[in-house]
Design a protein around this motif. Sequence first.
Motif, PDB file in Angstrom:
ATOM      1  N   UNK A  36       0.792  -1.206   0.000  1.00 24.77           N
ATOM      2  CA  UNK A  36       0.000   0.000   0.000  1.00 24.77           C
ATOM      3  C   UNK A  36       0.841   1.280   0.000  1.00 24.77           C
ATOM      4  N   UNK A  37       1.812   1.464   0.863  1.00 27.08           N
ATOM      5  CA  UNK A  37       2.575   2.724   0.814  1.00 27.08           C
ATOM      6  C   UNK A  37       3.244   2.946  -0.542  1.00 27.08           C
ATOM      7  N   UNK A  38       3.765   1.873  -1.146  1.00 24.80           N
ATOM      8  CA  UNK A  38       4.400   2.024  -2.451  1.00 24.80           C
ATOM      9  C   UNK A  38       3.380   2.403  -3.524  1.00 24.80           C
ATOM     10  N   UNK A  39       2.225   1.756  -3.500  1.00 25.39           N
ATOM     11  CA  UNK A  39       1.186   2.066  -4.486  1.00 25.39           C
ATOM     12  C   UNK A  39       0.689   3.497  -4.316  1.00 25.39           C
ATOM     13  N   UNK A  40       0.463   3.917  -3.102  1.00 25.69           N
ATOM     14  CA  UNK A  40       0.006   5.285  -2.848  1.00 25.69           C
ATOM     15  C   UNK A  40       1.010   6.302  -3.390  1.00 25.69           C
ATOM     16  N   UNK A  41       2.279   6.089  -3.103  1.00 26.90           N
ATOM     17  CA  UNK A  41       3.301   7.021  -3.578  1.00 26.90           C
ATOM     18  C   UNK A  41       3.428   6.971  -5.100  1.00 26.90           C
ATOM     19  N   UNK A  42       3.294   5.776  -5.677  1.00 29.44           N
ATOM     20  CA  UNK A  42       3.356   5.649  -7.132  1.00 29.44           C
ATOM     21  C   UNK A  42       2.222   6.431  -7.792  1.00 29.44           C
ATOM     22  N   UNK A  43       1.029   6.298  -7.266  1.00 33.69           N
ATOM     23  CA  UNK A  43      -0.118   6.992  -7.845  1.00 33.69           C
ATOM     24  C   UNK A  43       0.026   8.506  -7.694  1.00 33.69           C
ATOM     25  N   UNK A  44       0.524   8.961  -6.560  1.00 34.25           N
ATOM     26  CA  UNK A  44       0.777  10.394  -6.394  1.00 34.25           C
ATOM     27  C   UNK A  44       1.786  10.884  -7.431  1.00 34.25           C
ATOM     28  N   UNK A  45       2.820  10.083  -7.687  1.00 35.17           N
ATOM     29  CA  UNK A  45       3.841  10.470  -8.648  1.00 35.17           C
ATOM     30  C   UNK A  45       3.296  10.502 -10.077  1.00 35.17           C
ATOM     31  N   UNK A  46       2.444   9.516 -10.415  1.00 37.67           N
ATOM     32  CA  UNK A  46       1.931   9.415 -11.779  1.00 37.67           C
ATOM     33  C   UNK A  46       0.789  10.390 -12.060  1.00 37.67           C
ATOM     34  N   UNK A  47      -0.056  10.632 -11.064  1.00 33.58           N
ATOM     35  CA  UNK A  47      -1.288  11.381 -11.309  1.00 33.58           C
ATOM     36  C   UNK A  47      -1.433  12.644 -10.465  1.00 33.58           C
ATOM     37  N   UNK A  48      -0.554  12.861  -9.494  1.00 33.93           N
ATOM     38  CA  UNK A  48      -0.747  13.940  -8.534  1.00 33.93           C
ATOM     39  C   UNK A  48      -0.754  15.323  -9.140  1.00 33.93           C
ATOM     40  N   UNK A  49       0.032  15.573 -10.207  1.00 30.31           N
ATOM     41  CA  UNK A  49       0.073  16.908 -10.812  1.00 30.31           C
ATOM     42  C   UNK A  49      -0.825  17.026 -12.041  1.00 30.31           C
TER      43      UNK A  49
END
Length: 416
Positions: A200-213
């Motif tokens: 979960x922490x890795x997926x959350x950070x990955x999604x923030x990196x891919x879609x956050x901006x």
Amino acid sequence: MPATAAQKIHVHPLANGLTLVAEEMDWLESAAFALLLPAGCVHEQQNQAGLASLTCEMLQRGAGKRDSRQFIADLENLGADTSASVSVTHTTFGGSMPCESLPKVLGLYADVVRRPLLPEDQFEDAQLSCLQEVRAVEDDLGQRVMQELRRRYYGDPWGRSSQGKTETLQAVTHKDVKNYFNDRIRPNRGILSIAGKIDWPQVRDLVENLFGDWRPGLDNQLVETAPERGYHHIEHESSQTLVGLAIDGLSYANEDYFQLRGAIGALSDGMSSRLFTEVREKRGYVYSVYAMCNSLKDRGSVIAFAGTTPEHGQDTFDVTWGELQRMFAGIEQAELDRLKGRIKRSLIIQQESSPSRAGNIALDWYYLQHVRTKEELQSLIDNLTVKSINGWLEKHPPKNLTVVSLGPQPIKVDVK
């Protein structure tokens, strides 16, 4: 799912309006995702019916640094089984894969929704593909009936068909696709669900990196028109007569949804159901008959369908509508027991499938802003009783009957 393992469900809202919902399923070796963006056909202009589906088709023809061929090859090399579709409310991308491929597959789809190539030299091919879908529906008489039934019951835009129309699709341009992408393929009110063997922490950070901006777009105001209910016949020289019926139902978000769902289960779930027994088995009228709950965010319906021969068209409608009305007189304990067994078996199977679970938690979040656990669902089903279902049915008699038939001659329908 191990009997002693608690479900690990996580929710992470991004600042741009996209919500990540995920469930860890550590006993699997797969992972799956579903990305629901509020870009369904309700947002099309009426003279551009089918534009959402055409845009969805174009989005998959290369993205980022990959052309269409490389995009497909990379997905295959990652072992990803993917799909895309357009509904009334959403454009949806999804897929399942070995768990180790999830980060790269999500990266590919971040390119799809944020950096698509939308190659102009492939526009006509994509347009032709969508036109073929329209023609396939026109050739499928059952789909024609159900499309017309939903259109008449819900009205515009909620009763629209995602395939669109031949004349509007032929008029759509490449510029229209680019504009629809820029306006509608945006993160706000979107849902990204992930299920399977994940960290979960890795997926959350990955999604923030891919879609956050990813920048959000503007929400448009939908204009609704009154539905054309009543009875409508589509004249068609055929060896079949097809009948579709709709009455008022409930949205999945309604707290009484499972009361109605329990009643519909008695009516139509399985070979012991009333419709199968009364219409098909006893009388031999039909080759297909069913009823189901149809749900939108804030409204719903009960939809029934029967396919028969012209000589049995009237009798088929009379018996099908009669059984639907009889359902409101109440169900029996044996019917509810069979339904509970079927639903519980279905829940167990879903818990062993990462694609099913990814889809379910996305829809839970869309309808409820909450993900139901297996225990919550089991409790909802266990708490259904004949008394609770019949009490609800007694207070909510069938309303707003809408009927569409197709065949060589109309049937007699009283929709007062």
